[in-house]
Motif scaffolding. Structure first.
Motif, short mmCIF file in Angstrom:
data_model
loop_
_atom_site.label_atom_id
_atom_site.label_comp_id
_atom_site.label_asym_id
_atom_site.label_seq_id
_atom_site.Cartn_x
_atom_site.Cartn_y
_atom_site.Cartn_z
N ILE A 232 0.91 -1.29 0.02
CA ILE A 232 0.09 0.05 0.10
C ILE A 232 0.87 1.40 -0.01
O ILE A 232 2.04 1.26 0.74
CB ILE A 232 -0.87 0.11 1.31
CG1 ILE A 232 -1.57 -1.41 1.13
CG2 ILE A 232 -1.95 1.16 1.13
CD1 ILE A 232 -2.62 -1.75 0.23
N GLU A 233 0.53 2.28 -0.52
CA GLU A 233 1.43 3.51 -0.84
C GLU A 233 1.61 4.33 0.34
O GLU A 233 2.71 4.78 0.69
CB GLU A 233 0.87 4.27 -1.95
CG GLU A 233 1.02 3.74 -3.49
CD GLU A 233 0.58 4.90 -4.46
OE1 GLU A 233 1.05 5.85 -4.37
OE2 GLU A 233 0.14 4.37 -5.33
N LYS A 234 0.54 4.54 0.91
CA LYS A 234 0.44 5.37 2.20
C LYS A 234 -0.08 4.86 3.45
O LYS A 234 -0.91 4.02 3.44
CB LYS A 234 -0.22 6.79 1.90
CG LYS A 234 0.47 7.53 0.81
CD LYS A 234 0.09 8.97 0.26
CE LYS A 234 -1.32 8.57 -0.30
NZ LYS A 234 -2.10 9.73 -0.78
N ASP A 235 0.34 5.39 4.51
CA ASP A 235 -0.09 4.90 5.77
C ASP A 235 -1.75 5.11 5.90
O ASP A 235 -2.43 4.50 6.44
CB ASP A 235 0.55 5.82 7.08
CG ASP A 235 1.94 5.34 7.48
OD1 ASP A 235 2.27 4.28 6.60
OD2 ASP A 235 2.49 5.74 8.25
N THR A 236 -2.05 6.41 5.41
CA THR A 236 -3.50 6.96 5.27
C THR A 236 -4.22 5.94 4.57
O THR A 236 -5.55 5.62 5.05
CB THR A 236 -3.73 8.31 4.94
OG1 THR A 236 -3.03 8.40 3.59
CG2 THR A 236 -3.06 9.26 5.89
N ASP A 237 -3.64 5.51 3.56
CA ASP A 237 -4.65 4.46 2.65
C ASP A 237 -4.72 3.03 3.36
O ASP A 237 -5.86 2.69 3.28
CB ASP A 237 -3.71 4.28 1.36
CG ASP A 237 -3.62 5.36 0.45
OD1 ASP A 237 -4.49 6.06 0.54
OD2 ASP A 237 -2.46 5.36 -0.52
N ILE A 238 -3.71 2.65 4.11
CA ILE A 238 -4.06 1.41 4.84
C ILE A 238 -5.07 1.46 5.98
O ILE A 238 -5.84 0.47 6.18
CB ILE A 238 -2.40 0.63 5.21
CG1 ILE A 238 -2.58 -0.62 5.76
CG2 ILE A 238 -1.89 1.59 6.41
CD1 ILE A 238 -1.00 -1.23 5.83
N LYS A 239 -4.88 2.55 6.48
CA LYS A 239 -5.83 2.92 7.77
C LYS A 239 -7.06 2.76 6.89
O LYS A 239 -8.26 2.20 7.70
CB LYS A 239 -5.66 4.20 8.36
CG LYS A 239 -4.45 4.12 9.17
CD LYS A 239 -3.82 5.65 9.66
CE LYS A 239 -2.61 5.36 10.71
NZ LYS A 239 -2.26 6.62 11.05
N LEU A 240 -7.42 3.57 5.85
CA LEU A 240 -8.67 3.42 5.31
C LEU A 240 -9.17 1.89 4.73
O LEU A 240 -10.32 1.83 5.07
CB LEU A 240 -8.78 4.52 3.97
CG LEU A 240 -10.10 4.51 3.19
CD1 LEU A 240 -10.96 5.24 4.18
CD2 LEU A 240 -9.73 5.44 2.18
N LEU A 241 -8.36 1.28 4.31
CA LEU A 241 -8.64 -0.02 3.82
C LEU A 241 -9.22 -0.85 4.95
O LEU A 241 -10.04 -1.59 4.89
CB LEU A 241 -7.42 -0.73 3.10
CG LEU A 241 -7.15 -0.28 1.77
CD1 LEU A 241 -5.93 -0.63 1.06
CD2 LEU A 241 -8.44 -0.51 0.70
N LYS B 294 -12.52 0.07 6.12
CA LYS B 294 -13.50 -0.31 5.00
C LYS B 294 -13.77 -1.86 5.23
O LYS B 294 -14.74 -2.36 5.56
CB LYS B 294 -13.16 0.13 3.58
CG LYS B 294 -13.18 1.41 3.42
CD LYS B 294 -12.71 2.00 2.25
CE LYS B 294 -13.60 1.24 0.90
NZ LYS B 294 -12.98 1.88 -0.54
N ALA C 36 2.26 -1.12 4.26
CA ALA C 36 2.74 0.29 3.97
C ALA C 36 4.29 0.48 4.27
O ALA C 36 4.52 0.66 5.55
CB ALA C 36 1.90 1.24 4.41
#
Length: 139
Positions: free
Chosen positions: A89-98, A101, A137
């Motif tokens: 995953i590219e960014k920490d915020t992306d992994i948290k969102l995934l 969800k 990430a």
């Protein structure tokens, strides 16, 4: 010797639901999808909408998927998945969102989101279809 490897996911008459889930959660792109009816595999009229073959992209990776051709029951098979899929995953915020969800839609956390000794943010989640996703990430 090996040119490439492609994960092939099998489902118990839930492949279409799983594909829609992966589109919603990961932003997967469905490349192709054929039902049992489309390929004229009609042993059971009730299963005509089951998926005979599908391919989808996650990032640059292509995955294949289908429902078992023969009717099978989840009850007779292990509850735990024998495969996990590692996604960078590219960014920490992306992994948290995934993670949010997935957990909000009935997936269960195996390893909570945490910083690792390999300098990443990482979590392991089993989705509601029994597939284990390892989200990483790298920093």
């Amino acid at each position: 010797m090996i040119k490439t490897g492609t994960p092939y996911l099998y489902f118990y008459d839930e492949c279409n639901d799983a594909l829609n889930y992966y589109v919603d959660i990961f932003g997967a792109e469905i490349l192709e999808k054929s039902t049992f009816e489309d390929v004229e595999y009609m042993e059971d009229e009730n299963r005509k909408d089951c998926i005979a073959h599908a391919s989808f992209k996650l990032g640059e990776s292509v995955f294949l998927a289908n429902d078992f051709l023969e009717k099978k029951s989840k009850d007779k098979h292990s509850e735990s998945s024998l495969i996990s899929i590692w996604l960078e995953i590219e960014k920490d915020t992306d992994i948290k969102l995934l993670e949010e969800k997935m957990l909000a839609t009935g997936s269960k956390s195996i390893t909570r989101l945490e910083e690792t000794f390999w300098d990443s943010l990482y979590t392991k989640i089993e989705d509601k279809f029994g597939i284990i996703w390892e989200l990483n990430a790298q920093r």
